[in-house]
Design an enzyme around this catalytic site. Structure first.
Site, PDB file in Angstrom:
ATOM      1  N   ASP A 110      35.665  -1.777  24.315  1.00 50.04           N
ATOM      2  CA  ASP A 110      35.840  -0.491  23.641  1.00 50.04           C
ATOM      3  C   ASP A 110      36.984  -0.543  22.625  1.00 50.04           C
ATOM      4  O   ASP A 110      36.989   0.206  21.657  1.00 50.04           O
ATOM      5  CB  ASP A 110      36.191   0.613  24.662  1.00 50.04           C
ATOM      6  CG  ASP A 110      35.147   0.740  25.763  1.00 50.04           C
ATOM      7  OD1 ASP A 110      34.075   0.130  25.632  1.00 50.04           O
ATOM      8  OD2 ASP A 110      35.414   1.443  26.758  1.00 50.04           O
ATOM      9  N   ASP A 202      35.213   3.812  18.606  1.00 47.74           N
ATOM     10  CA  ASP A 202      35.417   2.871  19.709  1.00 47.74           C
ATOM     11  C   ASP A 202      34.620   1.620  19.339  1.00 47.74           C
ATOM     12  O   ASP A 202      33.470   1.734  18.844  1.00 47.74           O
ATOM     13  CB  ASP A 202      34.861   3.428  21.026  1.00 47.74           C
ATOM     14  CG  ASP A 202      35.792   4.432  21.708  1.00 47.74           C
ATOM     15  OD1 ASP A 202      36.817   4.817  21.107  1.00 47.74           O
ATOM     16  OD2 ASP A 202      35.477   4.829  22.847  1.00 47.74           O
ATOM     17  N   HIS A 252      28.978   4.426  23.114  1.00 47.71           N
ATOM     18  CA  HIS A 252      28.891   2.973  23.266  1.00 47.71           C
ATOM     19  C   HIS A 252      27.417   2.548  23.290  1.00 47.71           C
ATOM     20  O   HIS A 252      26.637   3.016  24.118  1.00 47.71           O
ATOM     21  CB  HIS A 252      29.657   2.484  24.502  1.00 47.71           C
ATOM     22  CG  HIS A 252      31.087   2.966  24.489  1.00 47.71           C
ATOM     23  ND1 HIS A 252      31.884   2.959  25.591  1.00 47.71           N
ATOM     24  CD2 HIS A 252      31.854   3.466  23.470  1.00 47.71           C
ATOM     25  CE1 HIS A 252      33.091   3.444  25.281  1.00 47.71           C
ATOM     26  NE2 HIS A 252      33.082   3.759  23.994  1.00 47.71           N
ATOM     27  N   ASP A 254      25.995  -0.262  24.044  1.00 46.09           N
ATOM     28  CA  ASP A 254      25.536  -1.379  24.873  1.00 46.09           C
ATOM     29  C   ASP A 254      24.806  -0.992  26.162  1.00 46.09           C
ATOM     30  O   ASP A 254      24.592  -1.840  27.034  1.00 46.09           O
ATOM     31  CB  ASP A 254      26.689  -2.362  25.153  1.00 46.09           C
ATOM     32  CG  ASP A 254      27.958  -1.703  25.660  1.00 46.09           C
ATOM     33  OD1 ASP A 254      27.964  -0.474  25.826  1.00 46.09           O
ATOM     34  OD2 ASP A 254      28.943  -2.434  25.883  1.00 46.09           O
ATOM     35  N   ARG A 277      16.180   6.645  25.470  1.00 47.58           N
ATOM     36  CA  ARG A 277      16.941   6.821  24.217  1.00 47.58           C
ATOM     37  C   ARG A 277      16.241   6.062  23.097  1.00 47.58           C
ATOM     38  O   ARG A 277      16.774   5.067  22.571  1.00 47.58           O
ATOM     39  CB  ARG A 277      18.364   6.283  24.378  1.00 47.58           C
ATOM     40  CG  ARG A 277      19.128   6.915  25.513  1.00 47.58           C
ATOM     41  CD  ARG A 277      20.455   6.197  25.730  1.00 47.58           C
ATOM     42  NE  ARG A 277      21.171   6.751  26.856  1.00 47.58           N
ATOM     43  CZ  ARG A 277      22.264   6.225  27.397  1.00 47.58           C
ATOM     44  NH1 ARG A 277      22.771   5.097  26.889  1.00 47.58           N
ATOM     45  NH2 ARG A 277      22.851   6.789  28.412  1.00 47.58           N
ATOM     46  N   SER A 312      31.913   7.770  34.993  1.00 44.81           N
ATOM     47  CA  SER A 312      31.494   8.640  33.891  1.00 44.81           C
ATOM     48  C   SER A 312      30.388   8.012  33.054  1.00 44.81           C
ATOM     49  O   SER A 312      29.918   8.628  32.097  1.00 44.81           O
ATOM     50  CB  SER A 312      32.684   8.947  32.987  1.00 44.81           C
ATOM     51  OG  SER A 312      33.617   9.706  33.703  1.00 44.81           O
ATOM     52  N   SER A 313      29.980   6.794  33.381  1.00 41.69           N
ATOM     53  CA  SER A 313      28.911   6.156  32.612  1.00 41.69           C
ATOM     54  C   SER A 313      27.561   6.540  33.187  1.00 41.69           C
ATOM     55  O   SER A 313      27.467   7.071  34.290  1.00 41.69           O
ATOM     56  CB  SER A 313      29.051   4.635  32.657  1.00 41.69           C
ATOM     57  OG  SER A 313      30.293   4.247  32.156  1.00 41.69           O
ATOM     58  N   CYS A 366      30.622  -4.164  28.896  1.00 45.31           N
ATOM     59  CA  CYS A 366      31.779  -3.302  28.575  1.00 45.31           C
ATOM     60  C   CYS A 366      33.102  -3.965  28.949  1.00 45.31           C
ATOM     61  O   CYS A 366      34.105  -3.798  28.241  1.00 45.31           O
ATOM     62  CB  CYS A 366      31.726  -2.004  29.359  1.00 45.31           C
ATOM     63  SG  CYS A 366      30.268  -1.019  29.128  1.00 45.31           S
TER      64      CYS A 366
END
Ligand code: ABU
Length: 384
Positions: A110, A202, A252, A254, A277, A312-313, A366
């Protein structure tokens, strides 16, 4: 340890990499750019999003899996660099704001990115992560020994209140009862929590494919951030902006678009895509016209679909894998359906346990940042 700073792709043979550390990690603080959400409803009924240092046993469990990844990489002959954790439980303050504590240095992806011989430090987009770069400075000074290495730091934004759109957090209230037309409009207006008053990004919103770099416009990267990268890098690479309208909180790239192997001798290249997505039609056509096959990742394994309480991901950490070379991938051990898909595409897999790392910001991709790969800025996109 000697190395040459060089990385143009996500798949070139890996020679040197950074792997994060969980030491001194704290709960990412709530602030204008971030709202914590506890995944377990029973716990959420009892407590608010916590502040301060995480439990030592949770930190130790994550470190065990991070160390195991480091040893796996070292045993493959790859040089591994580790950050220098600072005390993330410290309160931080600038002239414009203050937060109770910082976060951690588990996710170098990040904070920094290698593009060719440049190492770029991102602006970051959240207050709790403002000083995270300090944990990587020992590494960057070590890379500086390579006299060809160039070091760029992006302009630090103020992160003052006027950089964030307050209305973002209520944007989806009553969303389900809206008409399809209204839903479509909300999803396609690409208005995220950062406004365009300052440059912000980021580094994990970027994916590298040789001469072409793809950057996601997101909660953590605004259009000014992308424009800064374009102006800095346009002598070397072509920047493409991607939007994924069905990701309500994009952050992000990835877990959304993961390039695995380039097209070669009339055999299509492979990109792993996220079925929830989808790419915009124009972008899908662009990749396909250039001989890339887009393959949807299977749904995450049941064990990993239930995210840890303070993670939180999204469940799509399932796709957050690391390429060792064009044929070899490091993947999370529980993702059996993904393993079958990747084996059917003739990839060799190295499986590692990683679930304990999830609540520290991500999974295998990550928590790493490639510094040296055997690759060049070859163009894999001949047609516009
Ligand atoms: N840090 C990667 C998270 C991406 C996602 O939650 O989908």
């Amino acid at each position: 340890m000697s190395f040459r700073v060089n990385a143009w792709t996500e798949w070139g043979k890996l020679k040197t990499i950074v792997v994060g550390k969980a030491d001194n990690a704290a709960f990412q603080p709530e602030e204008p750019g971030y709202k914590g959400k506890i995944n377990n409803p029973l716990i959420a009924q009892e407590i608010n999003w916590p502040v301060g240092k995480k439990k030592q046993s949770v930190i130790d469990a994550a470190n065990e899996q991070l160390d195991n990844l480091s040893h796996t990489l070292t045993s493959l002959g790859i040089k591994v660099l580790r950050p220098t954790p600072i005390d993330f439980s410290q309160n931080i303050k600038t002239p414009g704001w203050e937060v109770s504590n910082m976060f951690c240095c588990v996710c170098p992806r990040d904070v920094m990115i290698t593009i060719g011989n440049y190492v770029i430090e991102a602006t970051m987009s959240k207050r709790g992560r403002f000083f995270e770069y300090l944990s990587y400075r020992d590494i960057i000074y070590c890379l500086w020994h390579d006299s060809h290495m160039k070091w760029k730091t992006a302009p630090k934004p103020s992160m003052n209140i006027n950089m964030y759109w307050e209305g973002y957090w209520s944007k989806f209230e009553g969303f389900d009862s809206k008409s399809n037309e209204e839903k479509h409009q909300i999803l396609h207006n690409y208005q995220y929590v950062l406004n365009e008053s300052e440059i912000a990004f980021d580094a994990a919103d970027i994916t590298k494919m040789g001469q072409d770099i793809f950057i996601q416009h997101s909660m953590t990267t605004n259009l000014k951030g992308i424009e800064w990268l374009r102006r800095e890098l346009d002598q070397h690479v072509k920047i493409h902006v991607l939007n994924f309208p069905y990701d309500k909180e994009p952050s992000h790239i990835d877990c959304t678009l993961v390039p695995l192997r380039p097209p070669k001798n009339n055999i299509k290249g492979v990109i792993l895509t996220n079925p929830e997505r989808p790419l915009l039609e124009k972008d899908k056509i662009f990749f396909e016209k250039n001989n890339w096959q887009l393959i949807d990742s299977p749904l995450p394994n049941k064990i990993n679909s239930q995210m840890p309480s303070f993670c939180s991901s999204s469940k799509w950490l399932s796709m957050n894998l690391l390429s060792i070379d064009e044929n070899t991938l490091i993947v999370e051990e529980n993702e059996t359906e993904l393993h079958s898909l990747l084996r059917s595409l003739e990839f060799e897999l190295i499986k590692v346990p990683y679930r304990k790392v999830f609540e520290f910001g991500g999974s295998i991709h990550c928590s790493t940042c490639d510094i040296e790969r055997e690759d060049t800025n070859e163009s894999f996109f001949q047609t516009n």
